[in-house]
Scaffold this active site. Structure first.
Site, PDB file in Angstrom:
ATOM      1  CD  GLN A   1     -84.928  24.949 -38.239  1.00 24.49           C
ATOM      2  OE1 GLN A   1     -85.042  26.021 -38.827  1.00 24.49           O
ATOM      3  NE2 GLN A   1     -85.524  24.716 -37.093  1.00 24.49           N
ATOM      4  CG  ASN A   2     -79.399  22.738 -34.507  1.00 25.79           C
ATOM      5  OD1 ASN A   2     -79.964  23.781 -34.827  1.00 25.79           O
ATOM      6  ND2 ASN A   2     -79.667  22.091 -33.389  1.00 25.79           N
TER       7      ASN A   2
ATOM      8  CG  HIS B   1     -80.919  24.988 -42.383  1.00 25.88           C
ATOM      9  ND1 HIS B   1     -81.490  25.712 -41.360  1.00 25.88           N
ATOM     10  CD2 HIS B   1     -81.832  24.994 -43.399  1.00 25.88           C
ATOM     11  CE1 HIS B   1     -82.702  26.134 -41.734  1.00 25.88           C
ATOM     12  NE2 HIS B   1     -82.930  25.700 -42.951  1.00 25.88           N
TER      13      HIS B   1
ATOM     14  CB  CYS C   1     -66.593  20.827 -55.294  1.00 26.06           C
ATOM     15  SG  CYS C   1     -66.217  21.474 -56.935  1.00 26.06           S
TER      16      CYS C   1
ATOM     17  N   GLY D   1     -86.887  23.829 -29.727  1.00 26.08           N
ATOM     18  CA  GLY D   1     -85.858  24.871 -29.710  1.00 26.08           C
ATOM     19  C   GLY D   1     -85.653  25.590 -31.022  1.00 26.08           C
TER      20      GLY D   1
ATOM     21  CG  ASN E   1     -88.936  27.693 -27.875  1.00 22.74           C
ATOM     22  OD1 ASN E   1     -88.307  28.445 -27.121  1.00 22.74           O
ATOM     23  ND2 ASN E   1     -88.767  27.712 -29.190  1.00 22.74           N
TER      24      ASN E   1
HETATM   25  C1  BJW Z   1     -84.474  26.879 -26.189  1.00 21.22           C
HETATM   26  C2  BJW Z   1     -83.381  26.788 -25.355  1.00 21.22           C
HETATM   27  C3  BJW Z   1     -83.351  25.684 -24.517  1.00 21.22           C
HETATM   28  C4  BJW Z   1     -83.085  28.547 -26.479  1.00 21.22           C
HETATM   29  N1  BJW Z   1     -84.341  24.796 -24.566  1.00 21.22           N
HETATM   30  N2  BJW Z   1     -85.455  26.004 -26.205  1.00 21.22           N
HETATM   31  C5  BJW Z   1     -91.397  34.365 -46.561  1.00 21.22           C
HETATM   32  C6  BJW Z   1     -92.007  33.121 -46.602  1.00 21.22           C
HETATM   33  C7  BJW Z   1     -91.282  31.974 -46.844  1.00 21.22           C
HETATM   34  C8  BJW Z   1     -89.923  32.034 -47.042  1.00 21.22           C
HETATM   35  C9  BJW Z   1     -89.308  33.268 -46.986  1.00 21.22           C
HETATM   36  C10 BJW Z   1     -90.031  34.408 -46.771  1.00 21.22           C
HETATM   37  N3  BJW Z   1     -89.178  35.455 -46.800  1.00 21.22           N
HETATM   38  C11 BJW Z   1     -87.929  34.994 -47.018  1.00 21.22           C
HETATM   39  C12 BJW Z   1     -87.992  33.662 -47.132  1.00 21.22           C
HETATM   40  C13 BJW Z   1     -86.861  32.751 -47.342  1.00 21.22           C
HETATM   41  C14 BJW Z   1     -85.910  32.590 -46.192  1.00 21.22           C
HETATM   42  C15 BJW Z   1     -86.525  32.926 -44.845  1.00 21.22           C
HETATM   43  O1  BJW Z   1     -87.143  32.127 -44.177  1.00 21.22           O
HETATM   44  N4  BJW Z   1     -86.312  34.137 -44.375  1.00 21.22           N
HETATM   45  C16 BJW Z   1     -86.908  34.569 -43.092  1.00 21.22           C
HETATM   46  C17 BJW Z   1     -85.911  35.421 -42.353  1.00 21.22           C
HETATM   47  C18 BJW Z   1     -88.250  35.197 -43.374  1.00 21.22           C
HETATM   48  N5  BJW Z   1     -85.542  31.173 -46.214  1.00 21.22           N
HETATM   49  C19 BJW Z   1     -84.593  30.734 -47.007  1.00 21.22           C
HETATM   50  O2  BJW Z   1     -83.935  31.477 -47.718  1.00 21.22           O
HETATM   51  C20 BJW Z   1     -84.384  29.242 -47.043  1.00 21.22           C
HETATM   52  N6  BJW Z   1     -84.477  28.778 -48.373  1.00 21.22           N
HETATM   53  C21 BJW Z   1     -85.605  28.862 -49.079  1.00 21.22           C
HETATM   54  O3  BJW Z   1     -86.618  29.394 -48.633  1.00 21.22           O
HETATM   55  O4  BJW Z   1     -85.521  28.302 -50.328  1.00 21.22           O
HETATM   56  C22 BJW Z   1     -86.640  28.429 -51.218  1.00 21.22           C
HETATM   57  C23 BJW Z   1     -87.778  27.498 -50.920  1.00 21.22           C
HETATM   58  C24 BJW Z   1     -89.051  27.840 -51.340  1.00 21.22           C
HETATM   59  C25 BJW Z   1     -90.125  27.014 -51.083  1.00 21.22           C
HETATM   60  C26 BJW Z   1     -89.947  25.811 -50.415  1.00 21.22           C
HETATM   61  C27 BJW Z   1     -88.675  25.476 -50.037  1.00 21.22           C
HETATM   62  C28 BJW Z   1     -87.606  26.317 -50.278  1.00 21.22           C
HETATM   63  C29 BJW Z   1     -83.002  28.891 -46.508  1.00 21.22           C
HETATM   64  C30 BJW Z   1     -82.855  29.209 -45.055  1.00 21.22           C
HETATM   65  C31 BJW Z   1     -81.428  28.957 -44.614  1.00 21.22           C
HETATM   66  C32 BJW Z   1     -81.216  29.282 -43.151  1.00 21.22           C
HETATM   67  N7  BJW Z   1     -79.831  29.247 -42.869  1.00 21.22           N
HETATM   68  C33 BJW Z   1     -79.382  29.436 -41.485  1.00 21.22           C
HETATM   69  C34 BJW Z   1     -77.850  29.401 -41.475  1.00 21.22           C
HETATM   70  C35 BJW Z   1     -77.356  27.964 -41.697  1.00 21.22           C
HETATM   71  C36 BJW Z   1     -75.909  27.838 -41.523  1.00 21.22           C
HETATM   72  C37 BJW Z   1     -75.430  28.335 -40.190  1.00 21.22           C
HETATM   73  O5  BJW Z   1     -75.755  27.753 -39.145  1.00 21.22           O
HETATM   74  O6  BJW Z   1     -74.689  29.335 -40.201  1.00 21.22           O
HETATM   75  O7  BJW Z   1     -79.908  28.394 -40.656  1.00 21.22           O
HETATM   76  S1  BJW Z   1     -80.023  30.924 -40.727  1.00 21.22           S
HETATM   77  C38 BJW Z   1     -80.221  30.230 -39.128  1.00 21.22           C
HETATM   78  O8  BJW Z   1     -81.626  30.234 -38.758  1.00 21.22           O
HETATM   79  C39 BJW Z   1     -79.794  28.753 -39.257  1.00 21.22           C
HETATM   80  C40 BJW Z   1     -80.858  28.069 -38.431  1.00 21.22           C
HETATM   81  O9  BJW Z   1     -80.935  26.716 -38.780  1.00 21.22           O
HETATM   82  C41 BJW Z   1     -82.091  28.869 -38.741  1.00 21.22           C
HETATM   83  C42 BJW Z   1     -83.190  28.707 -37.722  1.00 21.22           C
HETATM   84  O10 BJW Z   1     -82.801  29.183 -36.458  1.00 21.22           O
HETATM   85  P1  BJW Z   1     -83.346  28.456 -35.137  1.00 21.22           P
HETATM   86  O11 BJW Z   1     -82.796  27.103 -35.062  1.00 21.22           O
HETATM   87  O12 BJW Z   1     -84.808  28.589 -35.069  1.00 21.22           O
HETATM   88  O13 BJW Z   1     -82.594  29.324 -33.995  1.00 21.22           O
HETATM   89  P2  BJW Z   1     -83.067  30.678 -33.269  1.00 21.22           P
HETATM   90  O14 BJW Z   1     -81.865  31.259 -32.630  1.00 21.22           O
HETATM   91  O15 BJW Z   1     -83.827  31.541 -34.179  1.00 21.22           O
HETATM   92  O16 BJW Z   1     -84.094  30.194 -32.147  1.00 21.22           O
HETATM   93  C43 BJW Z   1     -83.681  29.456 -31.026  1.00 21.22           C
HETATM   94  C44 BJW Z   1     -84.926  29.021 -30.257  1.00 21.22           C
HETATM   95  O17 BJW Z   1     -84.534  28.131 -29.226  1.00 21.22           O
HETATM   96  C45 BJW Z   1     -85.667  30.190 -29.580  1.00 21.22           C
HETATM   97  O18 BJW Z   1     -87.066  30.066 -29.866  1.00 21.22           O
HETATM   98  C46 BJW Z   1     -85.420  29.977 -28.083  1.00 21.22           C
HETATM   99  O19 BJW Z   1     -86.524  30.353 -27.272  1.00 21.22           O
HETATM  100  C47 BJW Z   1     -85.190  28.492 -28.027  1.00 21.22           C
HETATM  101  N8  BJW Z   1     -84.293  28.072 -26.968  1.00 21.22           N
HETATM  102  N9  BJW Z   1     -82.559  27.909 -25.593  1.00 21.22           N
HETATM  103  C48 BJW Z   1     -85.400  25.028 -25.434  1.00 21.22           C
HETATM  104  N10 BJW Z   1     -82.320  25.512 -23.664  1.00 21.22           N
END
Ligand code: BJW
Length: 230
Positions: A92-93, A110, A118, A177, A203
């Protein structure tokens, strides 16, 4: 991991794997969403409203890439791919630490910080200098604005067909993570499990989806991932 124990592996990584390389996560204490409102920088509406702000946000994160290096967890996953050919790494990174560690079977669901797109044709361009609201493509006439090649909320993640195909085939699914708060990635464990895969979560803490895994390895990615892969 015992030799021959698993043949088809899907690994999903999140921000936690890059944390020990010095890249901020999103939702931990001190994470990116503490200093930036996600609706202002990580949605298509935000880009439409204030492209300069969004470009600055991604320029700053892009500028950090040369200052950070892959860590032991990224390196261990590159080794896993060498040892077991049927390994797909989904990240996801948007950083480039997996490729710099040597992973090839890699999918950036992502998007990628190092690329711009574009807005009209979707053609990708490697970013060599900071983007601004005046950055234009060279593929269209008239030239069109370039946007960061990242997947914002409300947009379709990349490579989903390939991902769901791999999840249906795998016998081991490992999530590393990720907080399990963003879909569809947070649902991959259910997909893999429903097809009979063994599911492991690595995690530092418990996540929103911990209860859906068969096994939990609590600790930092740089310790737990090399241990799993060894
Ligand atoms: C450690 C550690 C160490 C720390 N060792 N561990 C309800 C149901 C389903 C979907 C939705 C819903 N409501 C809304 C939605 C849609 C929405 C969504 O999910 N929203 C939620 C908030 C509910 N999703 C979308 O819009 C996605 N698209 C979509 O759904 O399209 C339609 C579709 C429908 C059906 C099928 C398929 C598609 C798009 C999501 C786009 C996310 N974009 C981002 C930004 C990307 C660009 C950028 O980087 O700026 O992506 S948001 C951000 O969050 C980024 C990340 O990839 C993503 C996930 O974050 P991640 O990686 O989990 O990080 P953290 O910080 O949350 O967690 C870190 C973890 O590491 C923690 O647990 C720590 O404990 C751990 N950790 N240090 C091991 N050293």
């Amino acid at each position: 991991m015992k030799e021959g124990q698993f043949r088809q592996i899907v690994v999903l990584t999140g921000a936690g794997i890059s944390a020990e390389s010095g890249i901020q996560t999103f939702r931990d204490q001190g994470g990116l969403w503490e200093s930036h409102r996600l609706e202002e920088v990580a949605t298509p509406e935000a880009f439409h409203r204030d492209p300069a702000l969004v470009q600055r946000f991604y320029n700053a994160r892009r500028a950090q890439l040369p200052e950070v290096a892959p860590n032991a967890a990224h390196l261990a996953l590159a080794q896993l791919e060498k040892a077991i050919a049927g390994t797909l790494l989904i990240t996801q990174n948007i950083d480039d630490l997996h490729e710099r560690a040597g992973s090839h079977h890699l999918l950036h669901m992502h998007g990628e910080l190092a690329k711009a797109r574009c807005v009209k044709s979707g053609q990708l361009f490697r970013v060599t200098e900071p983007l601004s609201e005046d950055s234009l493509c060279t593929c269209c006439v008239p030239a069109q604005p370039l946007r960061p090649h990242v997947v914002w909320f409300g947009e379709m993640p990349l490579g989903l067909d390939r991902i769901f195909h791999a999840l249906a085939q795998c016998d081991l699914f490992v999530a590393i993570g990720t907080s399990g708060q963003v879909y569809p990635a947070a649902g991959f464990v259910d997909e893999a499990r429903s097809q009979g895969a063994y599911c492991i979560e690595i995690n530092a803490d418990s996540s929103h989806i911990s209860h859906r895994f068969d096994e939990h390895r609590r600790g930092s990615a740089t310790v737990e991932v090399p241990k799993l892969v060894a």
